[in-house]
Design a protein around this motif. Sequence first.
Motif, PDB file in Angstrom:
ATOM      1  N   GLU A 161       5.301   1.408  -5.361  1.00  0.00           N
ATOM      2  CA  GLU A 161       4.756   1.053  -4.048  1.00  0.00           C
ATOM      3  C   GLU A 161       4.018  -0.268  -4.152  1.00  0.00           C
ATOM      4  O   GLU A 161       3.426  -0.577  -5.182  1.00  0.00           O
ATOM      5  CB  GLU A 161       3.775   2.137  -3.581  1.00  0.00           C
ATOM      6  N   LYS A 162       4.047  -1.045  -3.080  1.00  0.00           N
ATOM      7  CA  LYS A 162       3.312  -2.301  -3.114  1.00  0.00           C
ATOM      8  C   LYS A 162       1.818  -2.023  -3.001  1.00  0.00           C
ATOM      9  O   LYS A 162       1.394  -1.058  -2.364  1.00  0.00           O
ATOM     10  CB  LYS A 162       3.770  -3.242  -2.006  1.00  0.00           C
ATOM     11  N   LYS A 163       1.039  -2.865  -3.643  1.00  0.00           N
ATOM     12  CA  LYS A 163      -0.410  -2.708  -3.602  1.00  0.00           C
ATOM     13  C   LYS A 163      -0.936  -3.260  -2.288  1.00  0.00           C
ATOM     14  O   LYS A 163      -0.425  -4.249  -1.764  1.00  0.00           O
ATOM     15  CB  LYS A 163      -1.064  -3.432  -4.767  1.00  0.00           C
ATOM     16  N   ASN A 164      -1.945  -2.611  -1.772  1.00  0.00           N
ATOM     17  CA  ASN A 164      -2.615  -3.072  -0.563  1.00  0.00           C
ATOM     18  C   ASN A 164      -3.941  -3.683  -0.990  1.00  0.00           C
ATOM     19  O   ASN A 164      -4.840  -2.972  -1.427  1.00  0.00           O
ATOM     20  CB  ASN A 164      -2.844  -1.909   0.408  1.00  0.00           C
ATOM     21  N   ILE A 165      -4.047  -4.995  -0.882  1.00  0.00           N
ATOM     22  CA  ILE A 165      -5.253  -5.686  -1.310  1.00  0.00           C
ATOM     23  C   ILE A 165      -6.255  -5.663  -0.165  1.00  0.00           C
ATOM     24  O   ILE A 165      -5.955  -6.105   0.941  1.00  0.00           O
ATOM     25  CB  ILE A 165      -4.922  -7.127  -1.742  1.00  0.00           C
ATOM     26  N   LEU A 166      -7.424  -5.114  -0.455  1.00  0.00           N
ATOM     27  CA  LEU A 166      -8.463  -4.941   0.562  1.00  0.00           C
ATOM     28  C   LEU A 166      -9.807  -5.439   0.039  1.00  0.00           C
ATOM     29  O   LEU A 166     -10.061  -5.428  -1.154  1.00  0.00           O
ATOM     30  CB  LEU A 166      -8.618  -3.455   0.921  1.00  0.00           C
ATOM     31  N   GLY A 225     -12.898  -3.748   4.320  1.00  0.00           N
ATOM     32  CA  GLY A 225     -11.624  -3.226   4.809  1.00  0.00           C
ATOM     33  C   GLY A 225     -11.375  -1.809   4.312  1.00  0.00           C
ATOM     34  O   GLY A 225     -10.900  -0.947   5.063  1.00  0.00           O
ATOM     35  N   LEU A 226     -11.691  -1.559   3.060  1.00  0.00           N
ATOM     36  CA  LEU A 226     -11.542  -0.225   2.489  1.00  0.00           C
ATOM     37  C   LEU A 226     -12.400   0.777   3.238  1.00  0.00           C
ATOM     38  O   LEU A 226     -11.943   1.853   3.612  1.00  0.00           O
ATOM     39  CB  LEU A 226     -11.915  -0.242   1.004  1.00  0.00           C
ATOM     40  N   ARG A 227     -13.645   0.408   3.481  1.00  0.00           N
ATOM     41  CA  ARG A 227     -14.578   1.298   4.187  1.00  0.00           C
ATOM     42  C   ARG A 227     -14.066   1.591   5.604  1.00  0.00           C
ATOM     43  O   ARG A 227     -14.141   2.719   6.077  1.00  0.00           O
ATOM     44  CB  ARG A 227     -15.967   0.659   4.238  1.00  0.00           C
ATOM     45  N   LYS A 228     -13.517   0.584   6.263  1.00  0.00           N
ATOM     46  CA  LYS A 228     -12.996   0.755   7.622  1.00  0.00           C
ATOM     47  C   LYS A 228     -11.867   1.787   7.646  1.00  0.00           C
ATOM     48  O   LYS A 228     -11.853   2.693   8.473  1.00  0.00           O
ATOM     49  CB  LYS A 228     -12.493  -0.587   8.156  1.00  0.00           C
ATOM     50  N   TYR A 229     -10.934   1.665   6.699  1.00  0.00           N
ATOM     51  CA  TYR A 229      -9.830   2.622   6.619  1.00  0.00           C
ATOM     52  C   TYR A 229     -10.321   4.024   6.269  1.00  0.00           C
ATOM     53  O   TYR A 229      -9.851   5.018   6.816  1.00  0.00           O
ATOM     54  CB  TYR A 229      -8.784   2.168   5.601  1.00  0.00           C
ATOM     55  N   LEU A 263      -2.567   5.934   6.680  1.00  0.00           N
ATOM     56  CA  LEU A 263      -3.835   5.559   6.050  1.00  0.00           C
ATOM     57  C   LEU A 263      -3.923   6.075   4.618  1.00  0.00           C
ATOM     58  O   LEU A 263      -4.402   5.368   3.726  1.00  0.00           O
ATOM     59  CB  LEU A 263      -5.019   6.076   6.872  1.00  0.00           C
ATOM     60  N   GLU A 264      -3.476   7.293   4.396  1.00  0.00           N
ATOM     61  CA  GLU A 264      -3.507   7.846   3.043  1.00  0.00           C
ATOM     62  C   GLU A 264      -2.626   7.031   2.103  1.00  0.00           C
ATOM     63  O   GLU A 264      -2.982   6.806   0.943  1.00  0.00           O
ATOM     64  CB  GLU A 264      -3.078   9.315   3.053  1.00  0.00           C
ATOM     65  N   LYS A 265      -1.495   6.567   2.604  1.00  0.00           N
ATOM     66  CA  LYS A 265      -0.601   5.736   1.800  1.00  0.00           C
ATOM     67  C   LYS A 265      -1.255   4.391   1.475  1.00  0.00           C
ATOM     68  O   LYS A 265      -1.173   3.905   0.353  1.00  0.00           O
ATOM     69  CB  LYS A 265       0.710   5.526   2.560  1.00  0.00           C
ATOM     70  N   ILE A 266      -1.907   3.797   2.467  1.00  0.00           N
ATOM     71  CA  ILE A 266      -2.606   2.526   2.259  1.00  0.00           C
ATOM     72  C   ILE A 266      -3.699   2.694   1.212  1.00  0.00           C
ATOM     73  O   ILE A 266      -3.818   1.897   0.277  1.00  0.00           O
ATOM     74  CB  ILE A 266      -3.206   1.996   3.582  1.00  0.00           C
TER      75      ILE A 266
END
Length: 102
Positions: A3-8, A12-16, A67-70
Amino acid sequence: MQEKKNILTYEGLRKYEDELHDLKVVKRQEVAQKIKEAREQGDLSENAEYDAAKDEQRDIEARIEELEKILKNAEVVVEDEVDLDKINIGCQVKILDIEYSE
């Protein structure tokens, strides 16, 4: 396949994470209550409220899965470690249009 990495950023992490928590804890219960109330009205085949509540439930579950995937593939960038000499994640950039001096 990896899976591709989601750079946050941490923000941004807290928002998700907050959105995911809200969907799981608050929205799921609200929709469950709407479905329960619609079922109590009787015939489900012609019950628009039931159909709307089920559609809303499907949308919520899809967003939770997204969201869980992200978050599963999240890589957090430490903003203090970002090289400010290059455009990178977490940087804010101002651009000057030389032709119009804007």
